[in-house]
Enzyme design. Structure first.
Site, PDB file in Angstrom:
ATOM      1  N   SER A 158     -61.957  61.318   2.286  1.00  0.00           N
ATOM      2  CA  SER A 158     -62.158  62.578   2.997  1.00  0.00           C
ATOM      3  C   SER A 158     -62.742  62.362   4.396  1.00  0.00           C
ATOM      4  O   SER A 158     -62.085  61.797   5.266  1.00  0.00           O
ATOM      5  CB  SER A 158     -63.053  63.482   2.141  1.00  0.00           C
ATOM      6  N   ASP A 212     -56.677  55.480  15.276  1.00  0.00           N
ATOM      7  CA  ASP A 212     -55.611  56.091  16.077  1.00  0.00           C
ATOM      8  C   ASP A 212     -55.908  56.027  17.578  1.00  0.00           C
ATOM      9  O   ASP A 212     -54.993  55.941  18.404  1.00  0.00           O
ATOM     10  CB  ASP A 212     -55.418  57.557  15.672  1.00  0.00           C
ATOM     11  N   LYS A 235     -57.704  61.184   0.417  1.00  0.00           N
ATOM     12  CA  LYS A 235     -57.937  62.612   0.161  1.00  0.00           C
ATOM     13  C   LYS A 235     -57.958  63.341   1.503  1.00  0.00           C
ATOM     14  O   LYS A 235     -58.951  63.318   2.223  1.00  0.00           O
ATOM     15  CB  LYS A 235     -59.244  62.858  -0.586  1.00  0.00           C
TER      16      LYS A 235
END
Length: 547
Positions: free
Chosen positions: A296, A307, A321
């Site tokens: 999460s 990224d 998740k």
């Protein structure tokens, strides 16, 4: 306006009008279907409650119907009754009596997402990824993670037996644990590591209230202690928490005005975009550690920094998740926790590992390599959607052997350390001395320590099948001796790991949990790998540049 321009404007108005009519019709259809099926259901419910041959409890009947409906969605969309509401509130405050695990759902089974550091589950050797088969003999089949969390919670000092399955082992493992008050802190340890003590290390256990501010304070304190060469942010076994805190942590390392996470779903009012706002606080190299227990909000932080090519990710594939839930109050002190959106990180990918079909009980479409979509990081590196966050550098701790599991199961490290502490006022060693290890081996003998391997289990079954067969006893005895030799060899092979675990248990008695963590970092393979890249920024920068 020209005649041609008027036609264009009229055409556009017609298109917009048709689209509006289409949307309105779609909304009308869904409300009609809700009303139609609610009428059918309410009549069926009333008929069963009043006319079924045996008297049935209307509350239980309705709850079963609601649960069955929600089970077709995903394992995180659940209804809470009054007692479950209270339990959820207690756990969300980070202070409750239990065994210290975060349960989740994976491949149709309830699994341990992460054990709480220093909690009863971690102390006996329960690990992230273990499948919870039963709690006090109650099967977890058909239960939701929240229901399993309720089963493992209880009065302080009470015992609970948890049965687990572990990948790579044929036998189920029973752990008897004593419940204690679990106080989960955000930062479980912060300090300087490395040969010259110039690398900052922060272990974040959860994303609770104020965790981003605690990260800020830790960075300031570490920077005051040394001229930092880099930072290791440890998110291993961190099950997540508050999204805004995750964004606040990313904000310490990324320049202002950058989108770090979107949450998007069907209802526009729930959609949000989170951007960085603060000036960069720390510009040195960063390595993030994660494993299968990182979920999460942990995946949001690791994924966003990956990224944006701001940090190197080392460890194992994360849990995956990427679904967002809210809790909606319902009448009579009940509530509905419902999934309303998904997380999307800067490259545009979702971190959710599986997709649910909504055709049956938690039916999933598993991730398939051939269908995984490619995305690009800011520097053009290829990353994938559909498997949580994959590390840039794979590394992981060795799986425990059945011998090591048995020593933890029976609490022998713990008991020996208790006895040793009662007889010795200090423990000033950088590693476990051989004489103390020899004392531990004698302690195992005195306490008649035995454990059963898979080979012994198979031999026992073979003995039962060959009972009364002439000439079989000699062969069986030969096999038994071979197993004894194998177990002796196993103890010698596992000696380095056993000594390390015992050493850390003893350290914790004299220096507390923080001392245990600090001592463990010196031999932690993933931390050592992280330090290699902090020391060699050329290699780190090449990896982040995609070279």
């Amino acid at each position: 306006m020209t005649k041609k321009g008027k036609y264009k404007a009229a055409f556009a108005a017609v298109i917009i009008g048709l689209a509006s009519v289409g949307i309105a019709a779609q909304q009308t259809d869904i409300y009609f279907l809700i009303k139609k099926n609610f009428s059918i259901f309410s009549k069926a419910y009333e008929s069963v409650a009043l006319e079924y041959v045996d008297e049935v409890d209307p509350e239980i009947l309705m709850r079963n119907g609601i649960d069955a409906m929600l089970e077709t969605l995903d394992p995180y969309t659940v209804m809470f009754n009054e007692s479950q509401n209270e339990q959820s509130e207690i756990m969300s405050r980070g202070n409750y009596a239990g065994i210290g695990i975060e349960a989740g759902y994976r491949d149709g089974e309830v699994v341990v997402i992460a054990p709480v550091e220093g909690g009863p589950a971690e102390q006996v050797g329960i690990r992230a990824g273990d499948v919870i088969v039963a709690v006090d003999g109650v099967s977890t089949e058909g239960l939701q993670p929240e229901e399993v969390n309720v089963l493992t919670s209880g009065e302080i000092g009470s015992e609970v037996t948890v049965t687990i399955e572990r990948f790579g082992l044929d036998q189920e493992l029973d752990f008897t644990l004593t419940r204690k008050r679990i106080e989960v802190t955000n930062i479980s340890y912060s300090g300087l590591i490395g040969e010259n003590d110039k690398t900052g290390y922060i272990r974040l256990s959860q994303f609770g209230s104020n965790s981003s501010e605690e990260i800020r304070e830790s960075l300031i304190n570490l920077s005051n202690e040394a001229d930092l060469e880099g930072l290791v942010l440890d998110l291993r076994d961190n099950p997540g928490g508050i999204l805004q805190e995750a964004v606040g942590i990313i904000d310490k390392f990324i320049e202002p005005g950058i989108t770090v996470v979107d949450i998007r779903g069907r209802v526009a009012e729930y959609n949000q975009t989170f951007m960085t706002r603060e000036p960069v606080m720390f510009e040195k190299p960063i390595v993030v550690l994660m494993n299968g227990g990182s979920a999460s909000a942990s995946e949001v932080v690791a994924g966003a920094l990956q990224d944006l090519d701001r940090a190197l990710i080392i460890g194992e594939q994360s849990f995956g998740k990427g679904l967002v839930q809210i809790v909606k109050p319902l009448p009579y002190n009940t509530s509905l926790k419902i999934t309303i959106s998904r997380y999307y990180i800067p490259s545009g990918r979702s971190i959710q590992a599986v997709q649910y079909t909504h055709q049956g009980k938690n039916d999933v479409v598993m991730d398939v390599d051939s269908s995984r979509q490619e995305f690009k990081t800011r520097n053009g590196r290829t990353v994938f959607e559909g498997r949580g966050i994959e590390p840039d550098i794979e590394a992981g701790n060795e799986e425990l052997s059945i011998l090591e599991i048995a020593l933890l199961q029976k609490g022998l490290y713990f008991d020996f350390a208790t006895e040793y502490e009662s007889q010795n006022s200090d423990f000033d060693y950088s590693e476990l001395p051989d004489p103390i290890f020899e004392d531990f081996k004698k302690y195992l003998e005195e306490n008649n320590f035995i454990y059963r391997t898979d080979s012994e289990k198979l031999l026992s079954e073979l003995k039962a099948e060959l009972q009364g067969v002439e000439g079989a006893s000699d062969q069986l005895e030969s096999l038994n001796m071979a197993i004894d030799r194998e177990k002796l060899s196993r103890f010698e092979e596992d000696t380095p790991n056993i000594k390390r675990t015992l050493f850390l248990e003893l350290i914790s008695r004299y220096e507390g949990q923080s001392g245990r963590v600090k001592a463990g970092l010196r031999s932690d393979p993933e931390v050592l790998k992280a330090l290699e890249f902090i020391y060699n920024t050329t290699d780190l920068n090449k990896l982040l540049a995609g070279e």
